[in-house]
Design a protein around this motif. Structure first.
Motif, mmCIF file in Angstrom:
data_model
loop_
_atom_site.group_PDB
_atom_site.id
_atom_site.type_symbol
_atom_site.label_atom_id
_atom_site.label_comp_id
_atom_site.label_asym_id
_atom_site.label_seq_id
_atom_site.Cartn_x
_atom_site.Cartn_y
_atom_site.Cartn_z
ATOM 1 N N ASP A 1 10.792 47.160 -20.742
ATOM 2 C CA ASP A 1 10.498 46.807 -22.121
ATOM 3 C C ASP A 1 10.553 48.045 -23.014
ATOM 4 O O ASP A 1 11.112 48.012 -24.121
ATOM 5 N N GLU A 2 10.004 49.148 -22.520
ATOM 6 C CA GLU A 2 10.050 50.402 -23.280
ATOM 7 C C GLU A 2 11.487 50.913 -23.417
ATOM 8 O O GLU A 2 11.864 51.442 -24.470
ATOM 9 N N TRP A 3 12.296 50.766 -22.353
ATOM 10 C CA TRP A 3 13.693 51.207 -22.408
ATOM 11 C C TRP A 3 14.447 50.402 -23.468
ATOM 12 O O TRP A 3 15.197 50.958 -24.277
ATOM 13 N N ILE A 4 14.242 49.103 -23.485
ATOM 14 C CA ILE A 4 14.916 48.255 -24.468
ATOM 15 C C ILE A 4 14.471 48.633 -25.881
ATOM 16 O O ILE A 4 15.292 48.754 -26.796
ATOM 17 N N ALA A 5 13.171 48.831 -26.072
ATOM 18 C CA ALA A 5 12.669 49.230 -27.385
ATOM 19 C C ALA A 5 13.242 50.584 -27.798
ATOM 20 O O ALA A 5 13.582 50.807 -28.968
ATOM 21 N N TYR A 6 13.366 51.488 -26.836
ATOM 22 C CA TYR A 6 13.926 52.819 -27.074
ATOM 23 C C TYR A 6 15.363 52.707 -27.564
ATOM 24 O O TYR A 6 15.769 53.364 -28.521
#
Length: 198
Positions: free
Chosen positions: A94-99
């Motif tokens: 989820d953090e990678w996608i948001a990044y």
């Protein structure tokens, strides 16, 4: 000027150069970052820029190191507080996608540099491969934890699942950057939830 102040200023200048290179490379590719372009952007001489690194390759590697550090601070570090296994891995993706979706960020630097250097043997390709291998190892370790905890079936093919999760990340990056698809982050999250049985 005291030697200590000189060392601090030198380190600060080096950091400015790397940050500028990272910004340019995110938009134009790592190979497109030239000493001349950095000198112009920073109001420095070419000798002043290259003097901090020695070679363009050393500058590329320093830029790559900075990108890896930013990724680590944004993705695995923010997922560290989640429960090990499925929860932590879901949070990390989820953090990678948001990044990748962050306004003005330019997607995933490592993914784009991997495409740029995948067929070009040398230290930059080796460094990119090592960084991406660490990410795959991280995902595999969390999946094994999930299997051991009974959150995933005991016959889960961890390597296959790492491959598929990575594929979702790559597809998300392309949809976000190339297609400018506002639905891409949510589509990617749904795909990851499905793969992880959530």
């Amino acid at each position: 000027m005291s030697p200590r102040k000189s060392a601090v200023e030198t380190a600060a200048t080096r950091t400015r150069i790397i940050e500028c290179a990272l910004t340019l490379a995110s938009a134009e590719g790592l190979e497109g970052v030239t000493i001349g372009r950095l000198a112009t952007e920073l109001g420095m001489s070419k000798a002043g820029v290259i003097g901090h690194f020695g070679t363009k390759e050393a500058l590329q590697l320093a830029t790559l190191d900075a990108a890896v550090e930013k990724f680590a601070d944004r993705v695995p570090a923010r997922a560290a507080g989640a429960d090990p296994g499925v929860d932590r891995l879901t949070r990390a993706f989820d953090e990678w996608i948001a990044y990748m979706a962050d306004e003005g960020h330019g997607g995933c630097f490592l993914t784009s540099v991997a495409t740029e250097f995948d067929g070009r043997p040398g230290p930059v390709r080796d460094a990119v491969l090592a960084a991406l291998s660490r990410w795959s190892d991280y995902a595999a370790a969390e999946l094994r934890t999930a299997v051991d905890a009974g959150d995933l079936p005991p016959d889960t093919d961890v390597d296959q699942l790492v491959f598929e999760l990575g594929g979702v990340g790559l597809a998300a990056g392309q949809a976000i950057q190339l297609h400018r698809d506002p639905a891409a982050p949510e589509r990617a999250r749904r795909a990851i939830d499905r793969l992880l049985g959530r």
